[in-house]
Enzyme design. Sequence first.
Site, PDB file in Angstrom:
ATOM      1  CG  PHE A  12       3.001   6.474   0.908  1.00 22.60           C
ATOM      2  CD1 PHE A  12       4.019   6.007   0.083  1.00 22.60           C
ATOM      3  CD2 PHE A  12       3.317   6.830   2.200  1.00 22.60           C
ATOM      4  CE1 PHE A  12       5.315   5.895   0.556  1.00 22.60           C
ATOM      5  CE2 PHE A  12       4.608   6.701   2.687  1.00 22.60           C
ATOM      6  CZ  PHE A  12       5.612   6.243   1.864  1.00 22.60           C
ATOM      7  CD1 TRP A  38      -3.007   1.389   0.809  1.00 22.87           C
ATOM      8  CD2 TRP A  38      -1.475   2.430   2.059  1.00 22.87           C
ATOM      9  NE1 TRP A  38      -3.495   2.632   1.123  1.00 22.87           N
ATOM     10  CE2 TRP A  38      -2.568   3.302   1.892  1.00 22.87           C
ATOM     11  CE3 TRP A  38      -0.393   2.876   2.804  1.00 22.87           C
ATOM     12  CZ2 TRP A  38      -2.623   4.571   2.440  1.00 22.87           C
ATOM     13  CZ3 TRP A  38      -0.440   4.149   3.360  1.00 22.87           C
ATOM     14  CH2 TRP A  38      -1.538   4.979   3.184  1.00 22.87           C
ATOM     15  CG  HIS A  39       3.398   2.275   3.253  1.00 28.17           C
ATOM     16  ND1 HIS A  39       2.938   1.228   3.997  1.00 28.17           N
ATOM     17  CD2 HIS A  39       3.203   3.383   4.013  1.00 28.17           C
ATOM     18  CE1 HIS A  39       2.500   1.679   5.167  1.00 28.17           C
ATOM     19  NE2 HIS A  39       2.637   2.985   5.200  1.00 28.17           N
ATOM     20  N   GLY A  40       3.842   1.628  -1.333  1.00 28.35           N
ATOM     21  CA  GLY A  40       4.528   1.923  -2.588  1.00 28.35           C
ATOM     22  C   GLY A  40       4.764   0.683  -3.404  1.00 28.35           C
TER      23      GLY A  40
END
Lengths: 474, 354
Positions: A474, A325-327
Site C-alpha cells: 500500500f 488508499w489501500h489499493g
Amino acid sequence: MAFQSFHYVVFFLVIFGLVRGVFRDNHDAKKNCLLAASYYFYMCWDWRFAGLIFGITLINYIIGQKIADATDQPKKKAWLTLSLVSSLGILAYFKYTNFFIDSFNTLLTNLGVETSLPLLSIILPVGISFYTFQSISYSLDIYRGRLKPVSSLRDFSLFVAFFPQLVAGPIVRASHFLPQLEEGYKEEQKNPVESGVALIIRGFIKKIAIADVLAVHIVDPAFASPGDYSPWFLLIALYAYSYQVYMDFSGYTDIARGTARCLGFELQINFDRPYKATSIGDFWRRWHISMSSFFRDYLFYGLGGSKYGNVYVNLFITFVAIGVWHGAGWNFVVYGICHASMIAYERWRMNRRKAAGLPPLEYTGLHWIWRVFWIFTLVSLTRVLFRGGSLDDAWLYVEAMTNFTNTHTPIGLVGGATLLIATALHYTPSKWTFEWKNIYCRMPSWLQAGVIVTTTYLVVAFSTGTAPFIYFQF
Amino acid sequence: MLRKSRNTLVITLALLLLIEIALQVRSHIRFGQSVFNALANETTYQFNEQLGIKLLRPNHTLAGSNAVITTNALGLRDDDLESPKPENQYRIALVGASTVMGTYTRNNGDTLSYQLQDILNNSLDKTSRPMRVINAGIAGYSLQDQRKIVDNLLSKLDVDHYILYTGFNDLGGYCKPSQSAAEKDDYSLPTLALPKWLLTTELITKNTVALRTSLAKSQALLNPQDVDKSEFSHNLEALLQSLKRTEKPVLVIGNAAAFRRDMPQEQQANLSETARYYNGCFDTAGLLTLYDAHNDMIRTASEENGMRFFNLQSELPGGEEWFGDSSHFSVKGNKRVAEIIAAKIAPDLPNNKE
C-alpha cells in the site's frame, strides 16, 4: 531491506551503535546519521525512488514555509492546494494511473467502442502512500495554524524518511515527531532500549510465528483456489486472514516502534485490539489508528464532519477514500462503501436512540461476547474484498462459500493451533502486553539474551523467506 | 541504562556464536566436515583447474564417528585406479551426484559402486574378467557437471561401461528465479546475507519444513506441469551425447524417491521433508509429478540415443528401510540397488555375451 533479514540486523546494530554510542553527545551528527541511514534503507528497496521521496519532501518543505509566510487566507489556501495537488498527483500517477486507464477501457467497451488505451508500465514505489500522507499532514497542520514550519530541511527530510516507519507507517504527524528532533528533548521511556527490544521481539513473533504461519497453512491455499475447499474452511480462512493481517501489520508497527524507541524516538500506537470492537465505528478507532485518524482529521472534518453538510455523504466519501488508499481497484472501493454503509447505519441508529431519549448502547457479559464476535465476523467477511485481487476474485470466493457439497477442510495441527494462539493472544487483557515489556526489562542480561536468541531461532524456523509485510503493497 | 543493553547484546552474540561453534564441532566429530576444514585450508571439495570440475580433495581422509570418506588420487570417493588398466579388467563408471558418492554411508565399502563391484565379482559368479566399478559421483553435481566428469576425466580412464544415475540436483533450479529475470527488474542496493556454511540455520530450517508447508495447496507453490523443463532437457541431451561419443555401452537409471503416492499422506509428508527443503516451491504431490516427468524425459532421451534404461522408482520400494532421506539410499538401500543394477547389467557384461 526487510526487517526480518540478516542485512537489517547488521544495519540496525551499526546505526544503533552510532546513534547511542559514537554520536551520543553530538545532536547534529546523530540526525545526519539517521537521515543518511533512512535514505540508504529506502534505496535498498529501489535506489531510483530516493529522488521521488526527496522531491515530495522538498515540495512540502517549501510550501509549508510559503503557507506560513502568506499574509492572507486565499494565498495560504492557494499554496495548500499546490501542496495537495502536487503530492497527491504524484501518488495518483504511481498508484492509480492504470486503474483509471483500465476503468476507462471497460467503460469504452461497455459503450461499444473497440479502441482501448494501453496500460503503462509503472512500478509502485514502496511506502509511497505512507510518506506522501505524512508530508501533506505537515502542510495541512501549518495551514490550520497547528504547527510552525520547521527551519531545517534536514530535520523535515528525516521526519518524512525516518526508516523505522518509512515503508508501512505508522503515519507520523509532524507535530508529534518534529519536537523529538530538538536538542534536549527528553525521552518518554525509562528504559528505551530494553522496552524497544521487547517491542521488536513481540513484533517478530506476531509476524513470523503467527501471521506467516496462518498465511501458509490456511489463508493462501483458500484464496488460491477457493473452489477446492469446503465453505467451513473458507469461512475459517477469512477469520484467519483477519488475524493474519492484524498480526502482520501490528507486528510491523511493533518492530517500527521498537526500533525507533531504541534510537531515541517515540512513534504513536497504531492498534488497540481491533477485534474487541463492539461496533464498526469502534473498530476503526482501534484499527490502523494513524491512518483512520488522518482521514478523520483531514478529510471527514474537512468535509464538515457531523456538523456541516450531510454527515452520511461525508462518511461515504471518507470511507471510499480509505478503501482506495489501500489499493487501486474496485474491490477497495466496494470495501470502503461496505464499511461506510455499516457506520452510517450505526450512526442512524444512534441518532434515533438519542432522539428517543435513550442512552447509548452498552454491552456487558454474554451480550458483549456476542457483539464482539458479530463485529469481528462482519469485518472478516468484508476482508474478502481486501484480500481478493479483484471484485471477480472476491465473488469467486463468496460463490465457493455457498458450495456445501465440498467437505474438504484441510486444517492441520500447525494451522489450527496457530489460529487458536492468535485468538487467545488477541483477547488477553491489554495490561498483559504492558506487563510483558516490564517483565523483559526486569530480566537480567543473560535471560534477555536467551529470549533474543530463542526469538531469532523461531524466526529462522518459521520464516518462509518470501513473505513481505502485507502493508508494503500500500 | 545502556550498560545493561550492551551486556545483553554481547551475551546474545556470544550465545549465537557458541551454539554455532558447538554445531560445527559436532559435525566435525561425526562427519569430519565443518568450517574448521576451511580454516585449516583442508576443504572437502576442490576445484580442479586442469579438468574444470569440482572434485573431492585427493588422497584425503575425512574421518568422523559416523562416516569416513577416503578419496583417491583423482579426487573420487574410491580406491586408487591402477594405471595403466590391468589387461583383463572391465571398468564400469557409475556417474552421478551425492547418491552415487554415498551420502549416509559409513565408509567407502558401503557405497553403491563398491557394493555393485562386490556383487559383480563374487555373487553373480558369471564373469571371468575382474570387474572394477568407479565411483564417479560427487555431491551437488548437476547434469552439466556429470557431462564434464565424463568428458574431462572418465574418458581418459579407459572405461568399458557407463552407468548413469543423475539424481535430483537439477530440479532445485526450478525454485530459483532465473538470473537474467532477477537482474532485469532489480534496482535494489546489494544486501548482506547469512553465510551458507552456518549450521544453526541449516539445522533449524531442515528440521522445521512442516511448519512452513501446508496440507492444502498454496498459490506460492509451482505447478510441476508449468515449469520450463527445456534447460534440463538440453543438459540431459548434452550429457547423453557425451556418453554416446565414448562408444561404450550405457545403462541409464531413472531416479527413485523415498515417498510414493500409495503411502498415507502423513508418511509421504515425512519422507519428502528434505526434498521439500531443497525444492521449496513444490509440495509432495508436485514433487512426485515432477519426478515422473523427469524420469519420462530421461527414458525418452536414453532410448532415442540407443541406451538401455530402467526406472529404479518402479524396482525399489519407498520408505525408510531403503532411504536415509527423501532421495538418498540407506546402507541397506545401497545394497538392494546394487543387486538390482547387477541383475540389469549382467546380460551386457562381456562374459554373458560369450
